[in-house]
Design a protein around this motif. Structure first.
Motif, short mmCIF file in Angstrom:
data_model
loop_
_atom_site.label_atom_id
_atom_site.label_comp_id
_atom_site.label_asym_id
_atom_site.label_seq_id
_atom_site.Cartn_x
_atom_site.Cartn_y
_atom_site.Cartn_z
N UNK A 150 -12.61 -4.23 2.89
CA UNK A 150 -13.64 -4.36 1.87
C UNK A 150 -13.18 -3.81 0.52
N UNK A 151 -13.63 -4.42 -0.57
CA UNK A 151 -13.31 -3.85 -1.88
C UNK A 151 -13.94 -2.47 -2.08
N UNK A 152 -14.94 -2.13 -1.29
CA UNK A 152 -15.53 -0.80 -1.37
C UNK A 152 -14.57 0.27 -0.85
N UNK A 153 -13.54 -0.13 -0.13
CA UNK A 153 -12.53 0.80 0.40
C UNK A 153 -11.28 0.77 -0.48
N UNK A 154 -11.49 0.97 -1.76
CA UNK A 154 -10.40 0.87 -2.73
C UNK A 154 -9.51 2.11 -2.76
N UNK A 155 -9.90 3.16 -2.06
CA UNK A 155 -9.09 4.38 -2.10
C UNK A 155 -7.78 4.22 -1.33
N UNK A 156 -7.70 3.23 -0.45
CA UNK A 156 -6.46 2.98 0.29
C UNK A 156 -5.80 1.74 -0.32
N UNK A 157 -4.60 1.87 -0.84
CA UNK A 157 -3.93 0.71 -1.44
C UNK A 157 -3.66 -0.39 -0.41
N UNK A 158 -3.61 -1.62 -0.88
CA UNK A 158 -3.38 -2.77 -0.02
C UNK A 158 -2.13 -2.59 0.85
N UNK A 159 -1.04 -2.09 0.29
CA UNK A 159 0.21 -1.93 1.04
C UNK A 159 0.01 -0.99 2.22
N UNK A 160 -0.75 0.07 2.04
CA UNK A 160 -1.03 1.01 3.15
C UNK A 160 -1.91 0.35 4.21
N UNK A 161 -2.91 -0.43 3.74
CA UNK A 161 -3.75 -1.15 4.70
C UNK A 161 -2.90 -2.12 5.51
N UNK A 162 -2.05 -2.87 4.84
CA UNK A 162 -1.21 -3.84 5.52
C UNK A 162 -0.31 -3.16 6.54
N UNK A 163 0.22 -2.02 6.19
CA UNK A 163 1.06 -1.27 7.12
C UNK A 163 0.29 -0.92 8.39
N UNK A 164 -0.95 -0.46 8.22
CA UNK A 164 -1.78 -0.10 9.38
C UNK A 164 -2.20 -1.34 10.18
N UNK A 165 -2.52 -2.43 9.48
CA UNK A 165 -2.93 -3.66 10.16
C UNK A 165 -1.77 -4.31 10.90
N UNK A 166 -0.55 -4.03 10.51
CA UNK A 166 0.61 -4.68 11.13
C UNK A 166 0.74 -4.34 12.62
N UNK A 167 0.07 -3.30 13.09
CA UNK A 167 0.10 -2.95 14.52
C UNK A 167 -0.49 -4.10 15.35
N UNK A 168 -1.30 -4.95 14.75
CA UNK A 168 -1.86 -6.09 15.49
C UNK A 168 -0.76 -6.99 16.05
N UNK A 169 0.36 -7.02 15.39
CA UNK A 169 1.47 -7.86 15.85
C UNK A 169 1.96 -7.44 17.23
N UNK A 170 1.74 -6.19 17.60
CA UNK A 170 2.16 -5.69 18.92
C UNK A 170 1.31 -6.23 20.06
N UNK A 171 0.16 -6.84 19.74
CA UNK A 171 -0.74 -7.32 20.78
C UNK A 171 -0.67 -8.83 20.98
N UNK A 172 0.30 -9.46 20.34
CA UNK A 172 0.48 -10.90 20.51
C UNK A 172 1.42 -11.16 21.66
N UNK A 173 1.19 -12.25 22.36
CA UNK A 173 2.10 -12.64 23.45
C UNK A 173 3.39 -13.20 22.92
#
Length: 173
Positions: A150-173
C-alpha cells in the motif's frame, strides 16, 4: 439535500478470489480500498506496488489489462483474495476498518478446495492481524507476513519490500 453519489461506500464488500486450478501461494490482503472498489480490481490504486512486485518476481506485466494480469496470476500458480469479505470502513486505510463489523472470507473452504496451496502470504500486518482475529485454520499451513504494498506503507522503500517479497519464489514448484 446532500448529494451522496460521489461519497465512497462505508460498508465495503470485497471480490471473489483470483485463483486457478493448482495454486501454490495465496496472497491475502485486508479489504479492497476505494480505488479498487471503483475499478473492480484488486490493488487498483496507482501508487500501490502490488502489481509492480508481481511483475518483478513472476514476470506479470503491471501495465497490461487487468483480466490478462489475473490469467497470468493463475498461470504463475498464485491466488489473490482478502481476509475480509466485508466490513465497515470510511476511506481506504486498513486502520479505519471497524473490527467488529468484519465478515471474514471462507479461507478454510478455499484451502479445502485447493490443497495445493502451501503458503498464506499476508500483504501487510493489517491483513495478518485481521486473519488472526477472525479465522481459525482447520489444518496447519505455512504463513508469512510481507510488507504491505500500500502507498500508506511508504516508510519501507520499494527495493526493501521487493527483497522481502522475493521469498515467495521459494514456494514455487
Amino acid at each position: 439535500m446532500t448529494d451522496l453519489t460521489n461519497t465512497p461506500t462505508l460498508h465495503s464488500v470485497g471480490f471473489p478470489p483470483v485463483i486457478g486450478d493448482h495454486p501454490n501461494i495465496l496472497i491475502l490482503g485486508s479489504l479492497p480500498g476505494i480505488a479498487s472498489l471503483t475499478q473492480h480490481q484488486y490493488y487498483a490504486h496507482k501508487q500501490n506496488a502490488f502489481w509492480r512486485m508481481l511483475e518483478a518476481l513472476f514476470h506479470i506485466p503491471a501495465n497490461t489489462e487487468y483480466a490478462v494480469r489475473c490469467e497470468q496470476v493463475k498461470a504463475a500458480r498464485l491466488a489473490i483474495w482478502d481476509v475480509c469479505h466485508s466490513a465497515y470502513r470510511p476511506g481506504s486505510l486498513d486502520s479505519a476498518i471497524t473490527r467488529n463489523t468484519v465478515i471474514a472470507n471462507d479461507i478454510n473452504g478455499l484451502l479445502a478446495q485447493h490443497p495445493s496451496i502451501k503458503l498464506l502470504a499476508f500483504n501487510g500486518n493489517a491483513a495478518a492481524s485481521l486473519f488472526n482475529k477472525h479465522i481459525r485454520l482447520i489444518q496447519p499451513i505455512s504463513t508469512l507476513i510481507l510488507p504491505s504494498t500500500s502507498p500508506a506503507n511508504a516508510s519501507i522503500p520499494y527495493v526493501k519490500k521487493l527483497e522481502r517479497w522475493s521469498v515467495l519464489l521459494n514456494y514455487r514448484d
